[in-house]
Scaffold this active site. Structure first.
Site, PDB file in Angstrom:
ATOM      1  N   ASP A  35       0.796  -1.423  -0.134  1.00  0.00           N
ATOM      2  CA  ASP A  35      -0.100   0.494  -0.123  1.00  0.00           C
ATOM      3  C   ASP A  35       0.837   1.667   0.016  1.00  0.00           C
ATOM      4  O   ASP A  35       0.342   2.817   0.410  1.00  0.00           O
ATOM      5  CB  ASP A  35      -0.843   0.521   1.030  1.00  0.00           C
ATOM      6  CG  ASP A  35      -0.224  -0.415   2.130  1.00  0.00           C
ATOM      7  OD1 ASP A  35       0.954  -0.051   2.435  1.00  0.00           O
ATOM      8  OD2 ASP A  35      -1.465  -0.274   3.803  1.00  0.00           O
ATOM      9  N   HIS A 238      23.668   6.492 -18.060  1.00  0.00           N
ATOM     10  CA  HIS A 238      22.920   6.929 -17.005  1.00  0.00           C
ATOM     11  C   HIS A 238      22.683   5.869 -15.749  1.00  0.00           C
ATOM     12  O   HIS A 238      22.122   5.356 -15.513  1.00  0.00           O
ATOM     13  CB  HIS A 238      21.048   5.875 -18.192  1.00  0.00           C
ATOM     14  CG  HIS A 238      20.589   6.693 -19.117  1.00  0.00           C
ATOM     15  ND1 HIS A 238      20.103   6.044 -20.045  1.00  0.00           N
ATOM     16  CD2 HIS A 238      21.184   7.851 -20.161  1.00  0.00           C
ATOM     17  CE1 HIS A 238      19.522   6.991 -20.979  1.00  0.00           C
ATOM     18  NE2 HIS A 238      20.042   8.460 -20.557  1.00  0.00           N
ATOM     19  N   ASP A 255      24.925  14.893 -13.569  1.00  0.00           N
ATOM     20  CA  ASP A 255      23.989  15.377 -13.621  1.00  0.00           C
ATOM     21  C   ASP A 255      22.229  15.593 -13.212  1.00  0.00           C
ATOM     22  O   ASP A 255      21.387  14.350 -12.942  1.00  0.00           O
ATOM     23  CB  ASP A 255      23.318  14.697 -15.456  1.00  0.00           C
ATOM     24  CG  ASP A 255      22.631  15.280 -15.960  1.00  0.00           C
ATOM     25  OD1 ASP A 255      21.363  15.700 -15.783  1.00  0.00           O
ATOM     26  OD2 ASP A 255      22.559  14.576 -17.273  1.00  0.00           O
ATOM     27  N   ASP A 266      17.849  20.734 -15.752  1.00  0.00           N
ATOM     28  CA  ASP A 266      18.343  20.220 -16.825  1.00  0.00           C
ATOM     29  C   ASP A 266      20.171  20.147 -16.783  1.00  0.00           C
ATOM     30  O   ASP A 266      20.411  20.888 -17.807  1.00  0.00           O
ATOM     31  CB  ASP A 266      18.080  19.359 -18.275  1.00  0.00           C
ATOM     32  CG  ASP A 266      18.426  17.968 -17.945  1.00  0.00           C
ATOM     33  OD1 ASP A 266      19.240  17.662 -17.505  1.00  0.00           O
ATOM     34  OD2 ASP A 266      18.518  16.893 -19.215  1.00  0.00           O
ATOM     35  N   HIS A 345      25.478  10.292 -27.780  1.00  0.00           N
ATOM     36  CA  HIS A 345      24.374  11.296 -27.409  1.00  0.00           C
ATOM     37  C   HIS A 345      24.202  12.623 -29.130  1.00  0.00           C
ATOM     38  O   HIS A 345      25.247  12.925 -28.959  1.00  0.00           O
ATOM     39  CB  HIS A 345      23.837  11.050 -25.934  1.00  0.00           C
ATOM     40  CG  HIS A 345      24.767  12.332 -25.675  1.00  0.00           C
ATOM     41  ND1 HIS A 345      24.329  13.253 -25.246  1.00  0.00           N
ATOM     42  CD2 HIS A 345      25.555  11.736 -25.147  1.00  0.00           C
ATOM     43  CE1 HIS A 345      25.685  13.983 -24.692  1.00  0.00           C
ATOM     44  NE2 HIS A 345      25.788  12.935 -24.430  1.00  0.00           N
ATOM     45  N   HIS A 349      17.527  18.551 -25.895  1.00  0.00           N
ATOM     46  CA  HIS A 349      16.130  18.087 -26.644  1.00  0.00           C
ATOM     47  C   HIS A 349      15.063  19.064 -25.585  1.00  0.00           C
ATOM     48  O   HIS A 349      15.938  19.964 -25.264  1.00  0.00           O
ATOM     49  CB  HIS A 349      16.352  16.501 -24.854  1.00  0.00           C
ATOM     50  CG  HIS A 349      16.686  16.688 -24.191  1.00  0.00           C
ATOM     51  ND1 HIS A 349      16.169  17.580 -23.339  1.00  0.00           N
ATOM     52  CD2 HIS A 349      17.703  16.397 -23.771  1.00  0.00           C
ATOM     53  CE1 HIS A 349      16.409  17.244 -21.771  1.00  0.00           C
ATOM     54  NE2 HIS A 349      17.376  16.450 -22.124  1.00  0.00           N
ATOM     55  N   HIS A 356      11.866  15.539 -20.990  1.00  0.00           N
ATOM     56  CA  HIS A 356      12.686  15.774 -22.025  1.00  0.00           C
ATOM     57  C   HIS A 356      11.069  16.158 -23.057  1.00  0.00           C
ATOM     58  O   HIS A 356      10.415  15.176 -22.290  1.00  0.00           O
ATOM     59  CB  HIS A 356      12.465  14.458 -22.414  1.00  0.00           C
ATOM     60  CG  HIS A 356      14.749  14.008 -22.391  1.00  0.00           C
ATOM     61  ND1 HIS A 356      14.935  12.615 -22.754  1.00  0.00           N
ATOM     62  CD2 HIS A 356      15.469  14.752 -21.507  1.00  0.00           C
ATOM     63  CE1 HIS A 356      15.966  12.509 -22.394  1.00  0.00           C
ATOM     64  NE2 HIS A 356      16.174  13.698 -22.139  1.00  0.00           N
ATOM     65  N   GLU A 379      24.357  19.524 -24.826  1.00  0.00           N
ATOM     66  CA  GLU A 379      24.546  19.237 -23.599  1.00  0.00           C
ATOM     67  C   GLU A 379      25.917  18.361 -24.535  1.00  0.00           C
ATOM     68  O   GLU A 379      25.430  16.985 -23.893  1.00  0.00           O
ATOM     69  CB  GLU A 379      23.633  18.844 -23.044  1.00  0.00           C
ATOM     70  CG  GLU A 379      23.123  17.775 -23.563  1.00  0.00           C
ATOM     71  CD  GLU A 379      20.992  16.878 -22.923  1.00  0.00           C
ATOM     72  OE1 GLU A 379      22.053  16.034 -22.115  1.00  0.00           O
ATOM     73  OE2 GLU A 379      20.407  16.805 -22.633  1.00  0.00           O
ATOM     74  N   TYR A 383      33.280  10.825 -23.855  1.00  0.00           N
ATOM     75  CA  TYR A 383      33.236  10.078 -23.136  1.00  0.00           C
ATOM     76  C   TYR A 383      34.749   9.046 -23.517  1.00  0.00           C
ATOM     77  O   TYR A 383      34.565   8.319 -24.311  1.00  0.00           O
ATOM     78  CB  TYR A 383      31.739   9.087 -23.007  1.00  0.00           C
ATOM     79  CG  TYR A 383      30.956  10.316 -22.978  1.00  0.00           C
ATOM     80  CD1 TYR A 383      30.344  10.064 -21.436  1.00  0.00           C
ATOM     81  CD2 TYR A 383      30.049  10.831 -23.761  1.00  0.00           C
ATOM     82  CE1 TYR A 383      29.684  11.791 -21.069  1.00  0.00           C
ATOM     83  CE2 TYR A 383      29.862  11.294 -23.538  1.00  0.00           C
ATOM     84  CZ  TYR A 383      28.573  12.151 -22.119  1.00  0.00           C
ATOM     85  OH  TYR A 383      27.833  12.826 -22.127  1.00  0.00           O
ATOM     86  N   ARG A 400      30.801  15.963 -20.075  1.00  0.00           N
ATOM     87  CA  ARG A 400      29.482  16.188 -20.243  1.00  0.00           C
ATOM     88  C   ARG A 400      28.862  18.121 -19.286  1.00  0.00           C
ATOM     89  O   ARG A 400      29.346  18.020 -18.264  1.00  0.00           O
ATOM     90  CB  ARG A 400      27.771  15.471 -20.158  1.00  0.00           C
ATOM     91  CG  ARG A 400      26.752  16.296 -20.665  1.00  0.00           C
ATOM     92  CD  ARG A 400      26.303  14.866 -20.950  1.00  0.00           C
ATOM     93  NE  ARG A 400      25.217  14.702 -19.562  1.00  0.00           N
ATOM     94  CZ  ARG A 400      25.438  13.314 -19.579  1.00  0.00           C
ATOM     95  NH1 ARG A 400      26.207  12.812 -19.669  1.00  0.00           N
ATOM     96  NH2 ARG A 400      24.717  12.611 -18.234  1.00  0.00           N
ATOM     97  N   GLU A 402      26.255  20.991 -19.337  1.00  0.00           N
ATOM     98  CA  GLU A 402      24.376  20.939 -19.854  1.00  0.00           C
ATOM     99  C   GLU A 402      24.222  21.849 -18.845  1.00  0.00           C
ATOM    100  O   GLU A 402      24.127  22.287 -18.264  1.00  0.00           O
ATOM    101  CB  GLU A 402      24.038  19.454 -19.546  1.00  0.00           C
ATOM    102  CG  GLU A 402      22.940  19.746 -19.810  1.00  0.00           C
ATOM    103  CD  GLU A 402      21.831  18.374 -19.991  1.00  0.00           C
ATOM    104  OE1 GLU A 402      22.165  17.884 -19.371  1.00  0.00           O
ATOM    105  OE2 GLU A 402      20.755  18.576 -20.445  1.00  0.00           O
TER     106      GLU A 402
HETATM  107  N1  GLY Z   1      19.178  14.947 -17.741  1.00  0.00           N
HETATM  108  C1  GLY Z   1      19.105  13.947 -18.928  1.00  0.00           C
HETATM  109  C2  GLY Z   1      19.512  14.220 -20.327  1.00  0.00           C
HETATM  110  O1  GLY Z   1      20.068  14.707 -20.165  1.00  0.00           O
HETATM  111  O2  GLY Z   1      18.882  14.070 -21.520  1.00  0.00           O
HETATM  112 MN    MN Z   2      19.352  17.116 -20.924  1.00  0.00          MN
HETATM  113 MN    MN Z   3      21.099  16.243 -18.012  1.00  0.00          MN
END
Ligand code: GLY
Ligand code: MN
Ligand code: MN
Length: 434
Positions: A35, A238, A255, A266, A345, A349, A356, A379, A383, A400, A402
């Site tokens: 629950d 991730h 991140d 983000d 990547h 976005h 996203h 971003e 890597y 990275r 961003e």
């Molecule tokens: N934190 C998710 C992205 O950077 O897309």
């Molecule tokens: Mn992002």
């Molecule tokens: Mn991010």
């Protein structure tokens, strides 16, 4: 937020629908175990049209000469309110959220069957939630069962998200204000993380610092699971385990962004655990930063969505050649996609209520032009996993950077620039640690 904003959005959607009926339910509560539930988060489309954050609710819009806007929600319940807290109930919700009519959610199925009869089009996000799909199909079938009495079910089902996505893509002043707050709090959290990092501390301790700042400043939740990735973990895109100890000489990639009144930030920053970039870390960091600057220079009205990505890729690919990660010509490694081994990547976005966010990236097969009011991330990253054909000094460096950009009439504004980004600024902030 001024409640009029939500009534205006409903009016806009009603006008765009032309004819028919729209059904936009909120998200279900989700059980974590037995629950216990996951923290509740409303559906973004539903909230965008209603401003109403309670579960078990649905907006119904009836277009036409006399458009109507209906809310279905939970009834008042003195017993449940002792356990779970305040519920508006239909009467108070109608008043507070300025719907034309409001009803108990329990009456939805019967009322829906009446409302669907005779409507030419049902505007609904079929396939998004199977329980709601079943409910809508049952309502349609109950109209069809009445066909001999002259009832007619909608002949057409259109995805209501198509119109709503276009609306959500261009942020209004209220949304931008919320995004600025989310950005400011998230930037402060990154500063706090930089001050807290040190060899021997654990990734989860730094995650706790982020969460502390989010909640201390009034953000309701993280906008997504924070990534706190020391050393080689930064090369796992991730990575959310956040369980390892931080080592002297490693970088730390964070991140993380918070959600404020339904709007996300983000941000990613990468910095040395010990406060000083090594020469190899510096080389990779400066490369990613140059790629980000090149990408930001391409964010302006009329530029295609992909222009920032293309600019970042060219800078990164040239840097990979210079660092002896790749060999060949710039055009060669861009065309072959060889750079993807180290940058796999895309450069951004849409950002908004969802991290996203809603919105098409192409129109008629071509990347859509950027327009004032759009918000997006920038971003780039690099890597570098350990491998025999990679220079030893670069092993396990993952970077990275961003930020969040708002397209303006003159170009763009970076909403997240309170988070230090230059090597000098990061090292200066970290030098203040006790
Ligand atoms: N934190 C998710 C992205 O950077 O897309
Ligand atoms: Mn992002
Ligand atoms: Mn991010």
């Amino acid at each position: 937020m001024d409640i009029q904003v939500f009534t205006d959005r409903r009016a806009r959607l009603l006008k765009a629908m032309g004819r028919g009926i729209a059904v936009i339910p909120t998200a279900p509560e989700r059980v974590r175990n037995r629950d216990s539930h996951y923290p509740y988060r409303h559906d973004s489309y539903f909230y965008y049209l209603s401003g109403f954050a309670e579960p078990e609710a649905c907006v119904v819009l009836v277009a036409g000469d006399a458009p109507r806007s209906l809310l279905f929600c939970r009834e008042k319940d003195a017993e449940r309110e002792v356990w779970d807290g305040f519920r508006h109930g239909p009467a108070a919700a109608r008043e507070a959220f300025r719907f034309d009519e409001a009803f108990p959610i329990g009456s939805l199925d019967a009322i829906l069957a009446e409302l669907l009869a005779g409507q030419p089009v049902l505007h609904y996000s079929m396939g998004h939630d199977t329980d709601w799909d079943d409910r809508l199909v049952a309502a349609l079938n109950s109209v069809r069962a009445n066909v001999r009495n002259g009832a007619r079910a909608p002949a057409e089902i259109r995805d209501v998200r198509v119109e709503l996505d276009e609306m959500r893509l261009i942020k209004d002043a209220y949304e931008i204000a919320d995004m600025r707050r989310a950005a400011a709090i998230s930037a402060a959290a990154h500063c706090r993380a930089m001050r807290a990092a040190a060899p021997g501390r654990f990734e989860y301790e730094i995650e706790a610092e982020l969460m502390h700042e989010f909640r201390r400043c009034g953000a309701q939740a993280p906008a997504y699971a924070p990534i706190v990735a020391g050393g080689a973990n930064a090369c796992i895109l991730h990575y959310v385990g956040n369980s390892q100890s931080l080592r002297d000489g490693d970088l730390l990639l964070i991140d993380a962004g918070c959600e404020v009144d339904s709007y996300a930030a983000d941000i990613t920053r990468t910095f040395p655990v010990n406060g000083k970039f090594s020469p190899a870390q510096r080389d990779v960091y400066e490369l990613v930063l140059a790629a980000q600057r090149a990408a930001i220079a391409e964010i302006a009205p009329g530029k295609p969505w992909d222009a920032p990505h293309e600019a970042a890729v060219r800078v990164l690919a040239q840097g990979m050649l210079d660092l002896k990660l790749l060999s060949g010509s710039l055009d060669g490694v861009v065309e072959s996609g060889a750079y993807r081994r180290f940058y796999m990547h895309r450069t951004g976005h849409w950002l908004g209520m969802d991290v996203h966010d809603a919105g098409e990236y192409k129109i008629g097969g071509a990347w859509r032009p950027l327009t004032p009011g759009m918000t997006l991330t920038v971003e780039p990253g690099c890597y570098i996993r350990a491998a025999a054909d990679v220079p030893r000094a670069l092993w396990n460096i993952g970077v990275r950077i961003e930020d969040n950009a708002l397209v303006t009439t003159g170009g763009c504004e970076i909403l997240t620039d309170a988070a230090p980004i230059s090597i000098d600024d990061i090292e200066a902030l970290m030098a203040q640690r006790g």
